[in-house]
Enzyme design. Structure first.
Site, PDB file in Angstrom:
ATOM      1  N   ASP A 174       2.320  -8.537  -7.254  1.00  0.00           N
ATOM      2  CA  ASP A 174       2.847  -7.329  -7.891  1.00  0.00           C
ATOM      3  C   ASP A 174       4.339  -7.391  -8.237  1.00  0.00           C
ATOM      4  O   ASP A 174       4.863  -6.488  -8.895  1.00  0.00           O
ATOM      5  CB  ASP A 174       2.557  -6.102  -7.007  1.00  0.00           C
ATOM      6  CG  ASP A 174       3.097  -6.245  -5.583  1.00  0.00           C
ATOM      7  OD1 ASP A 174       4.156  -6.862  -5.399  1.00  0.00           O
ATOM      8  OD2 ASP A 174       2.444  -5.726  -4.645  1.00  0.00           O
TER       9      ASP A 174
ATOM     10  N   CYS B 138       0.056 -25.153 -22.663  1.00  0.00           N
ATOM     11  CA  CYS B 138       1.425 -25.688 -22.701  1.00  0.00           C
ATOM     12  C   CYS B 138       2.330 -25.083 -21.639  1.00  0.00           C
ATOM     13  O   CYS B 138       3.481 -25.491 -21.499  1.00  0.00           O
ATOM     14  CB  CYS B 138       2.043 -25.506 -24.085  1.00  0.00           C
ATOM     15  SG  CYS B 138       2.593 -23.832 -24.442  1.00  0.00           S
TER      16      CYS B 138
ATOM     17  N   THR C 144       0.844  -1.213   0.000  1.00  0.00           N
ATOM     18  CA  THR C 144       0.000   0.000   0.000  1.00  0.00           C
ATOM     19  C   THR C 144       0.871   1.252   0.000  1.00  0.00           C
ATOM     20  O   THR C 144       0.508   2.265  -0.588  1.00  0.00           O
ATOM     21  CB  THR C 144      -0.965   0.046   1.211  1.00  0.00           C
ATOM     22  OG1 THR C 144      -0.204  -0.081   2.421  1.00  0.00           O
ATOM     23  CG2 THR C 144      -1.995  -1.060   1.146  1.00  0.00           C
TER      24      THR C 144
ATOM     25  N   CYS D 148       0.507 -19.739 -20.726  1.00  0.00           N
ATOM     26  CA  CYS D 148      -0.446 -20.436 -21.581  1.00  0.00           C
ATOM     27  C   CYS D 148      -1.099 -21.556 -20.782  1.00  0.00           C
ATOM     28  O   CYS D 148      -0.405 -22.362 -20.163  1.00  0.00           O
ATOM     29  CB  CYS D 148       0.270 -21.006 -22.800  1.00  0.00           C
ATOM     30  SG  CYS D 148      -0.764 -22.146 -23.752  1.00  0.00           S
TER      31      CYS D 148
ATOM     32  N   ASN E  71       1.075  -5.367  11.565  1.00  0.00           N
ATOM     33  CA  ASN E  71      -0.111  -5.040  10.764  1.00  0.00           C
ATOM     34  C   ASN E  71      -0.873  -3.871  11.376  1.00  0.00           C
ATOM     35  O   ASN E  71      -0.911  -3.717  12.589  1.00  0.00           O
ATOM     36  CB  ASN E  71      -1.038  -6.266  10.672  1.00  0.00           C
ATOM     37  CG  ASN E  71      -1.896  -6.255   9.439  1.00  0.00           C
ATOM     38  OD1 ASN E  71      -1.376  -6.122   8.336  1.00  0.00           O
ATOM     39  ND2 ASN E  71      -3.198  -6.371   9.601  1.00  0.00           N
TER      40      ASN E  71
ATOM     41  N   HIS F  17       0.221 -16.754  -4.765  1.00  0.00           N
ATOM     42  CA  HIS F  17      -0.845 -16.447  -5.720  1.00  0.00           C
ATOM     43  C   HIS F  17      -0.313 -16.105  -7.111  1.00  0.00           C
ATOM     44  O   HIS F  17      -1.029 -15.532  -7.924  1.00  0.00           O
ATOM     45  CB  HIS F  17      -1.737 -15.320  -5.181  1.00  0.00           C
ATOM     46  CG  HIS F  17      -2.498 -15.735  -3.955  1.00  0.00           C
ATOM     47  ND1 HIS F  17      -2.958 -14.841  -3.004  1.00  0.00           N
ATOM     48  CD2 HIS F  17      -2.885 -16.957  -3.517  1.00  0.00           C
ATOM     49  CE1 HIS F  17      -3.577 -15.507  -2.046  1.00  0.00           C
ATOM     50  NE2 HIS F  17      -3.549 -16.782  -2.321  1.00  0.00           N
TER      51      HIS F  17
ATOM     52  N   ARG G 115      -9.108  -4.472   0.984  1.00  0.00           N
ATOM     53  CA  ARG G 115     -10.265  -3.832   1.595  1.00  0.00           C
ATOM     54  C   ARG G 115     -10.416  -2.351   1.293  1.00  0.00           C
ATOM     55  O   ARG G 115     -11.470  -1.780   1.549  1.00  0.00           O
ATOM     56  CB  ARG G 115     -10.182  -3.976   3.125  1.00  0.00           C
ATOM     57  CG  ARG G 115     -10.694  -5.307   3.588  1.00  0.00           C
ATOM     58  CD  ARG G 115      -9.699  -5.991   4.495  1.00  0.00           C
ATOM     59  NE  ARG G 115      -9.472  -7.371   4.042  1.00  0.00           N
ATOM     60  CZ  ARG G 115     -10.274  -8.372   4.302  1.00  0.00           C
ATOM     61  NH1 ARG G 115     -11.333  -8.203   5.039  1.00  0.00           N
ATOM     62  NH2 ARG G 115     -10.023  -9.574   3.839  1.00  0.00           N
TER      63      ARG G 115
HETATM   64  P1  NAD Z   1      -5.733  -7.777   2.933  1.00  0.00           P
HETATM   65  O1  NAD Z   1      -6.097  -6.629   2.062  1.00  0.00           O
HETATM   66  O2  NAD Z   1      -6.768  -8.736   3.327  1.00  0.00           O
HETATM   67  O3  NAD Z   1      -5.044  -7.235   4.251  1.00  0.00           O
HETATM   68  C1  NAD Z   1      -4.073  -6.238   4.197  1.00  0.00           C
HETATM   69  C2  NAD Z   1      -3.726  -5.893   5.647  1.00  0.00           C
HETATM   70  O4  NAD Z   1      -2.631  -5.000   5.602  1.00  0.00           O
HETATM   71  C3  NAD Z   1      -4.854  -5.207   6.397  1.00  0.00           C
HETATM   72  O5  NAD Z   1      -5.123  -5.938   7.574  1.00  0.00           O
HETATM   73  C4  NAD Z   1      -4.305  -3.804   6.718  1.00  0.00           C
HETATM   74  O6  NAD Z   1      -4.582  -3.420   8.046  1.00  0.00           O
HETATM   75  C5  NAD Z   1      -2.831  -3.984   6.556  1.00  0.00           C
HETATM   76  N1  NAD Z   1      -2.140  -2.814   6.012  1.00  0.00           N
HETATM   77  C6  NAD Z   1      -2.429  -2.127   4.879  1.00  0.00           C
HETATM   78  N2  NAD Z   1      -1.518  -1.166   4.672  1.00  0.00           N
HETATM   79  C7  NAD Z   1      -0.640  -1.244   5.709  1.00  0.00           C
HETATM   80  C8  NAD Z   1       0.523  -0.512   6.072  1.00  0.00           C
HETATM   81  N3  NAD Z   1       0.990   0.489   5.310  1.00  0.00           N
HETATM   82  N4  NAD Z   1       1.174  -0.860   7.214  1.00  0.00           N
HETATM   83  C9  NAD Z   1       0.733  -1.879   7.996  1.00  0.00           C
HETATM   84  N5  NAD Z   1      -0.356  -2.598   7.699  1.00  0.00           N
HETATM   85  C10 NAD Z   1      -1.034  -2.285   6.566  1.00  0.00           C
HETATM   86  O7  NAD Z   1      -4.517  -8.469   2.188  1.00  0.00           O
HETATM   87  P2  NAD Z   1      -4.062  -9.971   2.140  1.00  0.00           P
HETATM   88  O8  NAD Z   1      -4.133 -10.588   3.493  1.00  0.00           O
HETATM   89  O9  NAD Z   1      -2.770  -9.954   1.412  1.00  0.00           O
HETATM   90  O10 NAD Z   1      -5.165 -10.677   1.223  1.00  0.00           O
HETATM   91  C11 NAD Z   1      -5.579 -10.078   0.021  1.00  0.00           C
HETATM   92  C12 NAD Z   1      -5.469 -10.964  -1.201  1.00  0.00           C
HETATM   93  O11 NAD Z   1      -5.591 -10.168  -2.374  1.00  0.00           O
HETATM   94  C13 NAD Z   1      -4.111 -11.600  -1.301  1.00  0.00           C
HETATM   95  O12 NAD Z   1      -4.338 -12.948  -1.423  1.00  0.00           O
HETATM   96  C14 NAD Z   1      -3.434 -11.045  -2.550  1.00  0.00           C
HETATM   97  O13 NAD Z   1      -3.139 -12.077  -3.469  1.00  0.00           O
HETATM   98  C15 NAD Z   1      -4.446 -10.177  -3.218  1.00  0.00           C
HETATM   99  N6  NAD Z   1      -3.957  -8.792  -3.396  1.00  0.00           N
HETATM  100  C16 NAD Z   1      -2.689  -8.562  -3.827  1.00  0.00           C
HETATM  101  C17 NAD Z   1      -2.219  -7.244  -3.946  1.00  0.00           C
HETATM  102  C18 NAD Z   1      -0.791  -7.007  -4.411  1.00  0.00           C
HETATM  103  O14 NAD Z   1      -0.217  -7.842  -5.098  1.00  0.00           O
HETATM  104  N7  NAD Z   1      -0.182  -5.884  -4.028  1.00  0.00           N
HETATM  105  C19 NAD Z   1      -3.046  -6.172  -3.649  1.00  0.00           C
HETATM  106  C20 NAD Z   1      -4.362  -6.441  -3.218  1.00  0.00           C
HETATM  107  C21 NAD Z   1      -4.786  -7.768  -3.079  1.00  0.00           C
HETATM  108 ZN    ZN Z   2       0.807 -22.727 -25.390  1.00  0.00          ZN
END
Ligand code: NAD
Ligand code: ZN
Length: 254
Positions: free
Chosen positions: A102, A128, A26, A125, A216, A117, A34
């Site tokens: 990401d 293949c 973030t 693909c 967190n 993930h 969320r």
């Molecule tokens: P989640 O969104 O469920 O939880 C994120 C947690 O991080 C929250 O509890 C929040 O309080 C905390 N948070 C956010 N910013 C913060 C900060 N700066 N400092 C401290 N805490 C902070 O995320 P999750 O548990 O990873 O599950 C979400 C699913 O969605 C994952 O499986 C993921 O694959 C996918 N996703 C990936 C990305 C990415 O690749 N960046 C982004 C969004 C969702």
């Molecule tokens: Zn292929």
């Protein structure tokens, strides 16, 4: 205070594993699950079985993924990713297990990364397994509106991420469980720890005798189980822990 405790435990540890979720990115401008207005808010994600079954679903999938792509591809690693990469280089961190798609851990210089993930940086693909960098395929879709097909076998190309309804990679999962079960310090950060099976890893680590630290902003269901909970900003906490750790190194007993 709390980051200092974490630093001491890292210095003592034989094998530390970091587990990261959307919260570590973030501070790079990628919204977490969320956050209102995030990419997850805008549309119902396409289920894997629908993707396989119909061209219409593949078009919707590629429409959503192309929109999300600019958000990922423009993002840069932040101090949290950088601290973890530095710890790996210094031999203080054995690896990172991430739920994120990401690619920012690798962009920061981490090598030992398990992506539960998958990754949005690549497409693969479905027939293949051929893989390629995602960018040019996203551009192609944006120009033509036609979901891209494999240059090798003309099977459907999809981002190399795990879609809803798609199985996780068994090899990756096994490695994650091995890391969690053999480390002595497991640091979960930036994850709400509600998405399984990923959220089960802190429990495995604890069961096999590791210390569990959770960093967190919001509370998680595993806070009670943790040896240390550090609330607040991940970037700040990791920077503070890194400052302590480097200080411990300088004032070391040699
Ligand atoms: P989640 O969104 O469920 O939880 C994120 C947690 O991080 C929250 O509890 C929040 O309080 C905390 N948070 C956010 N910013 C913060 C900060 N700066 N400092 C401290 N805490 C902070 O995320 P999750 O548990 O990873 O599950 C979400 C699913 O969605 C994952 O499986 C993921 O694959 C996918 N996703 C990936 C990305 C990415 O690749 N960046 C982004 C969004 C969702
Ligand atoms: Zn292929």
């Amino acid at each position: 205070m709390m980051p200092e405790q974490l630093a001491r435990w890292i210095a003592e540890s034989e094998m530390t594993i970091a587990f990261t979720g959307a919260g570590i990115s973030t501070e790079s401008g990628i919204p977490d699950f969320r956050s209102p207005g995030g990419i997850w808010d805008n549309a119902q994600p396409v289920d894997f079985s629908d993707f396989v079954a119909s061209e219409e679903s593949r078009i919707e999938y590629w429409r959503q993924k192309s929109a999300a792509h600019s958000e990922y591809s423009g993002a840069k690693p932040n101090v949290g990713h950088q601290v973890l990469a530095r710890w790996e280089q210094q031999g203080q961190l054995a690896g990172v297990i991430t739920q994120n798609i990401d690619g920012l851990h690798q962009a920061a210089g981490s090598h030992e990364v398990l992506e539960i993930h998958g990754t949005a940086r690549e497409v693969s693909c479905l027939d293949c397994g051929w893989r390629d960098d995602a960018s040019s395929w996203v551009t192609q879709f944006q120009e033509t509106g036609v979901p891209p097909r494999c240059t090798e076998c003309s099977g459907p190309l999809k981002h190399a991420t795990i879609s809803f309804g798609q199985n996780l990679d068994a090899d990756v999962l096994r490695k994650c469980a091995t890391w969690a079960g053999s480390c002595d310090l497991f640091v979960a950060m930036g994850s709400s720890l509600v998405v399984h099976p990923a959220a089960g890893l802190p429990e495995i680590a604890k069961q096999y005798g590791a210390r569990l630290v959770i960093i967190n902003r919001d509370a998680t269901p595993y806070d009670k189980l943790a040896d240390l909970v550090i609330p607040g900003s991940l970037g700040e906490s990791l920077q503070a822990a890194d400052d302590c750790l480097q200080g411990l190194g300088e004032g070391g007993d040699e």
